[in-house]
Design an enzyme around this catalytic site. Structure first.
Site, PDB file in Angstrom:
ATOM      1  N   CYS A   2       0.867  -1.169   0.000  1.00  0.00           N
ATOM      2  CA  CYS A   2       0.000   0.000   0.000  1.00  0.00           C
ATOM      3  C   CYS A   2       0.908   1.224   0.000  1.00  0.00           C
ATOM      4  CB  CYS A   2      -0.861   0.053   1.261  1.00  0.00           C
ATOM      5  SG  CYS A   2      -1.842  -1.418   1.529  1.00  0.00           S
ATOM      6  N   ARG A  31       1.063   1.904  -6.027  1.00  0.00           N
ATOM      7  CA  ARG A  31       1.261   0.920  -4.962  1.00  0.00           C
ATOM      8  C   ARG A  31      -0.047   0.243  -4.552  1.00  0.00           C
ATOM      9  NH1 ARG A  31       6.184   1.408  -2.397  1.00  0.00           N
ATOM     10  NH2 ARG A  31       5.322   0.236  -0.682  1.00  0.00           N
ATOM     11  N   TRP A  79      -3.797  -1.516  -1.259  1.00  0.00           N
ATOM     12  CA  TRP A  79      -3.815  -2.740  -2.061  1.00  0.00           C
ATOM     13  C   TRP A  79      -4.292  -3.811  -1.087  1.00  0.00           C
ATOM     14  CZ3 TRP A  79      -3.680  -4.128  -6.929  1.00  0.00           C
ATOM     15  CH2 TRP A  79      -3.377  -5.445  -7.268  1.00  0.00           C
ATOM     16  N   ASN A 105       0.945  -0.029   6.130  1.00  0.00           N
ATOM     17  CA  ASN A 105       1.299  -0.816   4.957  1.00  0.00           C
ATOM     18  C   ASN A 105       2.002  -2.065   5.455  1.00  0.00           C
ATOM     19  OD1 ASN A 105       2.247  -1.851   2.509  1.00  0.00           O
ATOM     20  ND2 ASN A 105       4.048  -0.527   2.514  1.00  0.00           N
ATOM     21  N   GLY A 106       1.466  -3.234   5.099  1.00  0.00           N
ATOM     22  CA  GLY A 106       2.109  -4.476   5.526  1.00  0.00           C
ATOM     23  C   GLY A 106       1.072  -5.502   5.913  1.00  0.00           C
ATOM     24  N   GLU A 488       8.761 -19.814 -20.279  1.00  0.00           N
ATOM     25  CA  GLU A 488       8.505 -18.446 -19.801  1.00  0.00           C
ATOM     26  C   GLU A 488       9.573 -17.481 -20.327  1.00  0.00           C
ATOM     27  OE1 GLU A 488       6.195 -16.794 -18.584  1.00  0.00           O
ATOM     28  OE2 GLU A 488       7.014 -15.141 -17.410  1.00  0.00           O
ATOM     29  N   LYS A 492       8.675 -14.194 -22.566  1.00  0.00           N
ATOM     30  CA  LYS A 492       9.097 -12.827 -22.212  1.00  0.00           C
ATOM     31  C   LYS A 492       9.759 -12.161 -23.414  1.00  0.00           C
ATOM     32  CE  LYS A 492       7.302 -11.894 -19.009  1.00  0.00           C
ATOM     33  NZ  LYS A 492       6.433 -12.965 -18.755  1.00  0.00           N
ATOM     34  N   GLU A 495       7.108 -11.324 -26.162  1.00  0.00           N
ATOM     35  CA  GLU A 495       6.168 -10.229 -25.904  1.00  0.00           C
ATOM     36  C   GLU A 495       6.862  -8.891 -25.684  1.00  0.00           C
ATOM     37  OE1 GLU A 495       3.668 -11.047 -22.508  1.00  0.00           O
ATOM     38  OE2 GLU A 495       5.336 -11.815 -21.354  1.00  0.00           O
ATOM     39  N   HIS A 511      14.402 -34.750 -31.183  1.00  0.00           N
ATOM     40  CA  HIS A 511      13.184 -35.203 -31.868  1.00  0.00           C
ATOM     41  C   HIS A 511      12.699 -34.163 -32.872  1.00  0.00           C
ATOM     42  CE1 HIS A 511      12.991 -38.658 -29.229  1.00  0.00           C
ATOM     43  NE2 HIS A 511      13.176 -37.822 -28.187  1.00  0.00           N
ATOM     44  N   LYS A 614      -3.166  -5.729 -19.941  1.00  0.00           N
ATOM     45  CA  LYS A 614      -2.807  -6.303 -18.635  1.00  0.00           C
ATOM     46  C   LYS A 614      -3.824  -7.361 -18.200  1.00  0.00           C
ATOM     47  CE  LYS A 614      -0.308  -6.823 -15.060  1.00  0.00           C
ATOM     48  NZ  LYS A 614       0.868  -7.673 -15.311  1.00  0.00           N
TER      49      LYS A 614
HETATM   50  C1  F6R Z   1       2.770 -12.664 -19.833  1.00  0.00           C
HETATM   51  C2  F6R Z   1       1.501 -12.322 -19.221  1.00  0.00           C
HETATM   52  C3  F6R Z   1       0.299 -13.096 -19.619  1.00  0.00           C
HETATM   53  C4  F6R Z   1      -0.568 -13.420 -18.397  1.00  0.00           C
HETATM   54  C5  F6R Z   1      -1.876 -14.083 -18.846  1.00  0.00           C
HETATM   55  C6  F6R Z   1      -2.744 -14.449 -17.666  1.00  0.00           C
HETATM   56  O1  F6R Z   1       3.788 -11.850 -19.389  1.00  0.00           O
HETATM   57  O2  F6R Z   1       1.411 -11.418 -18.416  1.00  0.00           O
HETATM   58  O3  F6R Z   1       0.652 -14.261 -20.305  1.00  0.00           O
HETATM   59  O4  F6R Z   1       0.170 -14.255 -17.557  1.00  0.00           O
HETATM   60  O5  F6R Z   1      -2.587 -13.222 -19.689  1.00  0.00           O
HETATM   61  O6  F6R Z   1      -3.096 -13.316 -16.941  1.00  0.00           O
HETATM   62  P1  F6R Z   1      -3.640 -13.448 -15.466  1.00  0.00           P
HETATM   63  O7  F6R Z   1      -2.526 -13.994 -14.651  1.00  0.00           O
HETATM   64  O8  F6R Z   1      -4.043 -12.066 -15.063  1.00  0.00           O
HETATM   65  O9  F6R Z   1      -4.801 -14.405 -15.526  1.00  0.00           O
END
Ligand code: F6R
Length: 619
Positions: A2, A31, A79, A105-106, A488, A492, A495, A511, A614
């Site tokens: 927070c 935050r 948060w 916060n905590g 992963e 990264k 994207e 294979h 996001k």
């Molecule tokens: C990759 C990324 C996405 C999310 C995916 C699921 O960096 O951020 O692949 O992991 O869209 O999103 P959440 O976790 O919000 O369900």
């Protein structure tokens, strides 16, 4: 995570406390933005205005119900961790006699025990938060001894967990008292006025002179003085410094982007996710459990559903849960799960992993699973999100808000939460003795430090990214828990840097994928610990195979693993004796740094990669 702000001063007119705190809250919204609130120490008493939602909601409330003037003010942007995002759970919290107000916060780990003690003494609470417990204790102590500083000193000694607290008292209007353990707190030093904040973004528009408050320290702030001491009352020599950041840099903690900041916040995200999980008798517990323990003991299959990075965290979960609990675990992309008529019944536990808790594909899969009679447990970062509400049980990751679109700290926190779930089930189902669970938890508690040591190798990884900034394709290889990390790492890079990248199980190389290997192709190899000789030797063979075909090999390997010494362009070392199953928490870090830096070299916005959102709230 927070944001907290405090102001005390006699300059700039009677509206200045309000103005400074609101401005600070606006800057600290990154935050947390579940609620915002302010308390002013006015002549007539402490006045509080607070509202669920963003600071703009608080501003609307302040227009409708103006707050009286005063010399000091504290504010909070939340948060949510304990208690849903609501007006009542918002901070500041007032003591029952309205004499004292705090922002916090905590996470107070022993809140349940303290709550019970207060209830037995006749207290009643108006919120579900752990923070309200603190203001009850502080209010009582202040009423008893009449000294806010000493009262705070006495109260913090009773708290376990993490806290940055700022308190004001009506009968002690010329000072603010603050304390910290495991949560950040800084003082801003002005002339005839002083500031407090979770970070310098709270006050950097007013002063550039700051003072760091260290672990287990308290600070008393008046308009003209700042006094720091430890929890025992011993004076501490303050450490002041000049802030050379502008407001934007302050919001990203001095990093150029949120992505870099969040990569560095990963040790903290894991610490916070582990906080407060063990009861006094050493038992692990989840956040919200609406499933009978007998049902959990009876489950005969687990299916993890998630998308993207969260699904890769799910793959890591499979290795850990199967090993510790001996239950078969499947991992399925949420959007595939629903359409393939999965075999699910009341003995199936579906584990939905989601940072946002709003991903439509995952939500639909959760609904489908429940319709088929399965129980659903959610691992979610956003408190009170739809998936958290609809699941039968929730384990929250406490990564704090993740602002950059691509997931980093939420991913690590999801893995940490998956380990907790595995150990919880192992404990509940009797697969592990309590002392074995405790040993694993102790190992887990050491992971943030190990993660920090990998972050220290950042410069070498960035240098590599600069050297490779014109590559067109990168492969990632891993085995066992290194396999999802290879996936992963590739995601990264795709994207963030928009280049072709693939993750493979190293054993799969011969294979097919080995046909891709040609002179100069960069290949990252996640090497398992030599303490698992069978796995290790196989990956070393794979490494040699690609090396002889001209690949530029980058290795992530354990300290002291000499087998990789002459095989790589760069070796990134992860700490020796990291438990095999917990390796992903350290091996992912260089891959994130590499992708982020390579994208920055190409001039891309790493916080907002093209075409991505996001929270993916459409199917
Ligand atoms: C990759 C990324 C996405 C999310 C995916 C699921 O960096 O951020 O692949 O992991 O869209 O999103 P959440 O976790 O919000 O369900």
């Amino acid at each position: 995570m927070c944001g907290i702000v405090g102001y005390i001063g006699s300059l700039g007119g009677p509206l200045r406390p309000l103005q400074v705190v609101i401005e600070g809250l606006t800057r600290l919204e990154y935050r947390g933005y579940d609620s915002a609130g302010i308390a002013i120490n006015a002549e007539s008493g402490i006045e509080v205005r607070k509202k669920a939602g963003r600071v703009e909601n608080l501003n609307a409330l302040l227009e409708a119900e103006p707050i009286p003037e005063g010399k000091s003010a504290i504010g909070h942007t939340r948060w949510a961790t304990h208690g849903s995002p609501s007006d009542l759970n918002s901070h500041p919290h007032l003591s029952p006699d309205s004499e004292v107000a705090i922002v916090h916060n905590g996470i107070v780990e022993n809140h349940q025990e303290l709550r019970e003690e207060l209830l037995a003494q006749g207290a009643s609470f108006s919120s579900e938060t752990d923070s309200e417990i603190v203001v009850h204790l502080l209010g009582k102590e202040f009423a008893r001894i009449g000294d806010l500083e000493q009262a705070m000193r006495n109260v913090v000694k009773r708290l376990e967990g993490s806290f940055a607290l700022v308190a004001i008292a009506h009968r002690d209007p010329d000072r603010m008292v603050a304390a910290r353990r495991n949560s950040p707190l800084v003082v801003g030093i002005g002339e005839g006025e002083n500031f407090l904040g979770s970070d310098v973004a709270a006050f950097v528009g007013y002063t550039k002179l700051a003072m760091a408050i260290d672990q287990d320290q308290m600070v008393v702030v008046t308009a003209n003085s700042v006094t720091v001491s430890d929890f025992d009352g011993n004076a501490v020599e303050p450490k002041t410094y000049e802030v050379d950041w502008d407001v934007n840099a302050a919001m990203t903690d001095g990093f150029d982007t949120y992505m870099e900041k969040e990569i560095h916040e990963q040790p903290r995200a894991v610490v916070d996710t582990l906080l407060g999980r063990r009861s006094k008798n050493g038992e692990l517990h989840l956040d919200e459990l609406r499933i009978d323990e007998a049902e959990l003991r009876a489950i005969d299959k687990i299916i993890v559903i998630a998308c993207g990075s969260a699904a890769y965290a799910g793959h890591v979960a499979r290795y850990a849960i199967e090993h510790w609990c001996r239950i078969p675990v499947e991992v399925e992309l949420a959007h595939e799960f629903r359409y393939r008529d999965p075999v699910v019944n009341s003995k199936t536990l579906v584990v939905a992993i989601s940072q946002s808790g709003e991903t439509m594909d995952t939500l639909m899969a959760v609904r489908h699973a429940r319709e088929q009679g399965a129980r659903v447990l959610a691992i979610v970062n956003v408190f009170g999100s739809t998936i958290a509400r609809e699941a039968d049980a929730v384990l929250y990751t406490h990564a704090g808000p993740e602002v950059a679109v691509a997931s980093t700290k939420a991913f690590s926190a999801q893995i940490a939460a998956a380990y907790l779930l595995g150990l919880y089930l192992a404990q509940l189902r009797g697969n592990k003795y309590p002392d074995e669970v405790a040993t694993y938890l102790d190992e887990l508690a050491q992971m943030p430090e190990r993660m920090a040591s990998v972050l220290e190798q950042e410069d070498a990884v960035k240098e590599l990214a600069r050297k490779m900034s014109d590559v067109e394709s990168v492969l990632f290889l891993g085995r066992h828990v290194g396999f999802p990390i290879a996936l992963e790492g590739a995601l990264k890079l795709k994207e963030l840097a928009y280049i072709h990248a693939e993750g493979f199980a190293a054993g799969e190389l011969k294979h097919g994928p080995i046909a891709l290997v040609e002179e100069g192709l960069p290949i990252f190899v996640i090497v398992p610990t030599p303490r698992r000789p069978l796995l290790h030797s196989k990956v070393i063979s794979n490494l040699e195979e690609v090396k002889t075909r001209g690949a530029r090999v980058v290795v992530v390997a354990e300290e002291g693993d000499t087998a990789v010494n002459d095989l790589a362009e760069l070796i990134i070392r992860v700490p020796h004796s990291t438990p095999t199953l917990m390796m992903p928490l350290v091996t992912i870090i260089p891959l994130q740094i590499f992708a982020c830096e390579l994208a920055r070299q190409k001039g891309y916005d790493v916080d907002k990669p093209r075409n991505l959102a996001k929270a993916v709230t459409v199917e």
